[in-house]
Enzyme design. Structure first.
Site, PDB file in Angstrom:
ATOM      1  N   SER A  88      92.432  47.871  16.265  1.00  0.00           N
ATOM      2  CA  SER A  88      93.163  47.453  17.457  1.00  0.00           C
ATOM      3  C   SER A  88      93.681  46.024  17.285  1.00  0.00           C
ATOM      4  O   SER A  88      94.427  45.753  16.348  1.00  0.00           O
ATOM      5  CB  SER A  88      92.264  47.611  18.686  1.00  0.00           C
ATOM      6  OG  SER A  88      93.006  47.570  19.877  1.00  0.00           O
ATOM      7  N   ASP A 222      94.577  58.982  21.074  1.00  0.00           N
ATOM      8  CA  ASP A 222      94.501  57.573  21.481  1.00  0.00           C
ATOM      9  C   ASP A 222      95.384  57.340  22.708  1.00  0.00           C
ATOM     10  O   ASP A 222      96.586  57.570  22.669  1.00  0.00           O
ATOM     11  CB  ASP A 222      94.959  56.686  20.317  1.00  0.00           C
ATOM     12  CG  ASP A 222      94.655  55.212  20.533  1.00  0.00           C
ATOM     13  OD1 ASP A 222      94.507  54.795  21.700  1.00  0.00           O
ATOM     14  OD2 ASP A 222      94.561  54.479  19.536  1.00  0.00           O
ATOM     15  N   HIS A 250      90.875  56.048  20.738  1.00  0.00           N
ATOM     16  CA  HIS A 250      91.200  54.723  20.214  1.00  0.00           C
ATOM     17  C   HIS A 250      90.134  54.188  19.277  1.00  0.00           C
ATOM     18  O   HIS A 250      90.363  53.201  18.588  1.00  0.00           O
ATOM     19  CB  HIS A 250      91.397  53.757  21.383  1.00  0.00           C
ATOM     20  CG  HIS A 250      91.953  52.421  20.990  1.00  0.00           C
ATOM     21  ND1 HIS A 250      93.165  52.290  20.327  1.00  0.00           N
ATOM     22  CD2 HIS A 250      91.465  51.155  21.144  1.00  0.00           C
ATOM     23  CE1 HIS A 250      93.403  51.003  20.104  1.00  0.00           C
ATOM     24  NE2 HIS A 250      92.392  50.300  20.581  1.00  0.00           N
TER      25      HIS A 250
END
Length: 321
Positions: A88, A222, A250
């Protein structure tokens, strides 16, 4: 370092993997995979500045500042080169680290990474709005926080793609009870996101990844950063390996840790570490993207995003080994 506490864990022996967590998380996000990876590698998992047990000062929270911090941490630990793995927001830091310090980067691994397209969940965009700090402060008051976090965790146990990551969001929200953590996250987000979405992108420098092996891993479900960004990575860096993990959100390294470890270990085992050449780096910068794209087209065939079969043998089979 530089007067600020930096927390990290180290496990195992062997070639070094530097694991960088995402926004509002800490090194524990990697807990499901650290033990398996440490059987063959030295694993370094820091708490980024402003997160976890690291200090939360009024400081530089840009991706460049974080990359500098990782360089300094590795120097303190006596580590010269790493395969850098970023999840991320940590993926954005990993890309920046590879760009700023190619001589210290052997491979680049991006896991549901930022920096590959503008789209991002509205919750993250909301952090940039006026009044967010005060609103979250109210939400994280003891009674309210317990109710909100508990509700999100319960919803996160509902087996649907829309609720898959709510448990992780609840854990992040729980950390916001510390006003220093809220302030740090707000500073981070304002560097990389505005009301329209992500503003920091690797698009103009993606061609430089031709100089090192690159892996992109994404969960097909996600809802924080869409899996379509994996296809963006395949276009921006045609020689990158792209793996879509079915039935994952995610946090594919937490949804399917064994599968994630198999992907990462296979990638490291079948690629040579990048070797830095100043002359080659200068040539890339001088000639720009066109030259590296031509080289990619003349080189190995790009790997298309495909669902990952189960087990290490299936991974090798998918590669045609």
């Amino acid at each position: 370092m530089h007067g600020h506490r930096r927390a990290y864990v180290v496990a195992g022996e062997g070639p070094v993997l530097l694991l960088l967590h995402g926004l509002g998380c800490d090194h524990t996000t990697w807990a499901p995979v650290v033990q398996a990876l440490a059987r063959t590698h030295t694993v370094i998992a820091p708490d980024l500045l402003g997160h976890g047990a690291s200090a939360k000062p009024r400081a530089d929270y840009s991706v460049g500042g974080y990359a500098n911090g990782m360089r300094d941490l590795l120097t303190v630990l006596g580590v010269d080169k790493v395969t850098v793995v970023g999840h991320s927001f940590g993926g954005g830091v990993a890309m920046q680290f590879a760009y700023q310090y190619p001589e210290r980067t052997e491979r680049l691994v991006l896991v549901a990474s930022g920096g590959l397209g503008p789209e991002v969940t509205p919750f993250i965009r909301a952090i940039t709005t006026p009044g967010f700090h005060q609103a979250i402060g109210a939400v994280t008051l003891p009674g309210v926080r317990h109710a909100v976090v508990g509700t999100l965790r319960l919803l996160g146990q509902v087996p649907t793609s829309h609720t898959r990551d709510l448990g992780e969001i609840a854990a992040i929200l729980d950390t916001f009870r510390d006003p220093r953590a809220r302030a740090a996250v707000r500073h981070v987000v304002r560097h990389v996101v505005d009301w329209q979405g992500q503003v920091v992108t690797m698009a103009d420098r993606a061609y430089l990844t031709e100089a090192m092996p690159m892996l992109v891993v994404w969960g097909t479900e996600d809802r924080v950063i869409p899996a379509s960004h994996a296809a963006n990575a395949a276009v921006l860096a045609p020689r990158a390996r792209v793996e879509l993990v079915p039935d994952a959100g995610h946090f594919p390294h937490k949804d399917h840790p064994e599968r994630f470890v198999a992907i990462l270990q296979e990638f490291v085992a079948t690629t040579r570490p990048a070797t830095y050449s100043r002359a080659r780096w200068r040539r890339y910068l001088t000639q720009g993207p066109a030259a590296s794209v031509a080289q990619a087209e003349a080189g190995s065939r790009p790997v298309r995003p495909t669902p990952l079969p189960r087990g290490p043998r299936a991974v090798r089979a998918a590669r045609g080994a």
